[in-house]
Enzyme design. Structure first.
Site, PDB file in Angstrom:
ATOM      1  N   GLU A 243       0.823  -1.167   0.127  1.00 28.89           N
ATOM      2  CA  GLU A 243      -0.034  -0.221  -0.114  1.00 28.89           C
ATOM      3  C   GLU A 243       0.967   1.231  -0.010  1.00 28.89           C
ATOM      4  O   GLU A 243       2.003   1.243   0.238  1.00 28.89           O
ATOM      5  CB  GLU A 243      -0.796   0.203   1.348  1.00 28.89           C
ATOM      6  CG  GLU A 243      -0.348  -0.039   2.497  1.00 28.89           C
ATOM      7  CD  GLU A 243      -0.727   1.022   3.379  1.00 28.89           C
ATOM      8  OE1 GLU A 243      -1.049   2.146   3.065  1.00 28.89           O
ATOM      9  OE2 GLU A 243      -0.823   0.628   4.471  1.00 28.89           O
TER      10      GLU A 243
ATOM     11  N   ALA B  93     -12.918   1.514   6.377  1.00 25.88           N
ATOM     12  CA  ALA B  93     -13.246   0.848   5.164  1.00 25.88           C
ATOM     13  C   ALA B  93     -12.534  -0.553   4.906  1.00 25.88           C
ATOM     14  O   ALA B  93     -12.997  -1.209   4.187  1.00 25.88           O
ATOM     15  CB  ALA B  93     -13.464   1.674   3.904  1.00 25.88           C
ATOM     16  N   ASP B  94     -11.214  -0.488   5.721  1.00 24.92           N
ATOM     17  CA  ASP B  94     -10.384  -1.651   5.515  1.00 24.92           C
ATOM     18  C   ASP B  94     -11.248  -2.770   5.860  1.00 24.92           C
ATOM     19  O   ASP B  94     -10.915  -3.970   5.287  1.00 24.92           O
ATOM     20  CB  ASP B  94      -9.238  -1.586   6.275  1.00 24.92           C
ATOM     21  CG  ASP B  94      -7.994  -0.570   5.775  1.00 24.92           C
ATOM     22  OD1 ASP B  94      -8.546   0.056   4.780  1.00 24.92           O
ATOM     23  OD2 ASP B  94      -6.972  -0.276   6.571  1.00 24.92           O
TER      24      ASP B  94
ATOM     25  N   LYS C 259      -3.395  -0.880  15.813  1.00 28.04           N
ATOM     26  CA  LYS C 259      -2.719   0.165  16.786  1.00 28.04           C
ATOM     27  C   LYS C 259      -3.810   0.254  17.849  1.00 28.04           C
ATOM     28  O   LYS C 259      -4.950   0.204  17.649  1.00 28.04           O
ATOM     29  CB  LYS C 259      -2.514   1.350  16.232  1.00 28.04           C
ATOM     30  CG  LYS C 259      -0.985   1.624  15.712  1.00 28.04           C
ATOM     31  CD  LYS C 259      -0.790   3.097  15.262  1.00 28.04           C
ATOM     32  CE  LYS C 259      -1.406   3.448  14.154  1.00 28.04           C
ATOM     33  NZ  LYS C 259      -1.697   2.391  13.148  1.00 28.04           N
TER      34      LYS C 259
END
Ligand code: PSU
Ligand code: MN
Length: 308
Positions: A27, A143-144, A161
């Site tokens: 990414e 949205a991941d 995280k």
């Protein structure tokens, strides 16, 4: 207008895909918005080098001048890292960027959907987006998570995280049928730290077994991702209390400043690096390289399965 006019696949990536050779998608949001310059471009190049030395072809993905580029040159990576006009593109933003002939860095979600479209099965990132703390009222859910539910790519990450709500993130993944596999660990990692205190669905310790699990999922017609949770190496782990204190401080600053939507994650990452005098940045770089190594080995194991 056809779909392929919007894509540009680098020649060596196209060659690898044609030959069924291992390819790993990377990414680009972490280059443009996740790491400060020059760490973004340097880490992107180092991650690509790790993937090559692991026997796979790296394909960093971004949008430049409206073209979806799969495989970037060093100069293009530099452009993503330094141009002021590189938007953060998730699934929602991709059509706007392509139609507007503009530039953008892809999140995990957008990188996944592009990878699937061109036939790349493995993606490496730092950490996935998830349910933000307070997400049950703000509905700030990356949205991941939707993309992991629907798009068939194995995503290697160091967990999520602790500035996210890790428990609720795992609940959403379960709802959507996304297997969460701990690579060499029974606990879900917390990005800067090896252990979030939450478990994984299953621990897998070797690449052959991991590749088989992923292939079986897709053979069964179960579309969607497998999330490979790969903890930061212990020597690079941050002290839990230091990380937590910085997360708390960054979160209250974000709230006070009224930061919302897609700006939240980049804001928190930047403040974390400042508040921890760079130690969170160093940890972030090391876990990305570690994920690149694991993703390369996984893509090699997937390609080997297909030879049997
Ligand atoms: N986590 C990180 N660094 C990042 C990101 C997440 O440690 O750079 C980026 C990834 O690209 C991820 C995106 O897909 O942030 C999630 O953003 P949002 O929560 O707005 O969906
Ligand atoms: Mn969000």
């Amino acid at each position: 207008m056809s779909e392929h006019q919007h894509f540009h696949i680098a020649e060596e990536v196209a060659g690898a895909l044609t030959n069924g050779a291992p390819v790993v998608a990377l990414e680009s949001t972490l280059i443009a918005h996740g790491l400060p310059h020059p760490a973004g471009a340097e880490t992107a190049a180092a991650a690509e080098a790790e993937i090559r030395s692991g026997g796979a072809m790296p394909a960093t993905i971004a949008v430049l001048d409206g073209k979806i580029r799969v495989g970037l040159t060093a100069a293009e990576i530099e452009r993503v890292a330094t141009s002021g006009d590189v938007a953060k593109l998730s699934r929602r933003d991709l059509p706007t960027a392509v139609a507007g002939r503009s530039n953008g860095a892809t999140t995990v979600a957008a990188t996944m959907l592009i990878a699937e479209r061109v036939g790349i099965e493995v993606l490496a990132t730092g950490g996935i987006g998830g349910v933000h703390r307070g997400g049950e009222t703000s509905l700030d859910v990356s949205a991941d998570l939707q993309e992991l539910a629907r798009t068939s790519v194995a995503v290697v990450c160091a967990g999520a995280k602790s500035m996210l709500d890790i428990g609720r993130t795992l609940e959403v993944l379960e709802t959507h049928g996304v297997p969460v596999i701990g690579f060499g660990t029974g606990s879900f990692p917390a990005f800067y730290a090896q252990d979030s205190g939450f478990g994984v669905d299953r621990q897998v310790d070797d690449f052959g077994e991991l590749a088989r699990l992923i292939r079986v999922k897709w053979d069964l017609g179960l579309s969607g991702a497998v999330l490979v949770a790969n903890p930061i190496p212990p020597e690079h782990e941050m002290d839990h209390d230091d990380a937590e204190a910085a997360v708390e401080a960054a979160l209250s600053e974000a709230e006070a400043a009224g930061i919302s939507g897609s700006k939240v994650t980049p804001f928190l990452l930047g403040r974390m690096a400042e508040l921890t005098a760079g130690s969170s940045l160093q940890a972030n770089i090391e876990l990305i390289l570690n994920n690149a190594r694991v993703a390369a080995a996984l893509s090699v194991a997937l390609a080997a399965l297909d030879m049997d």
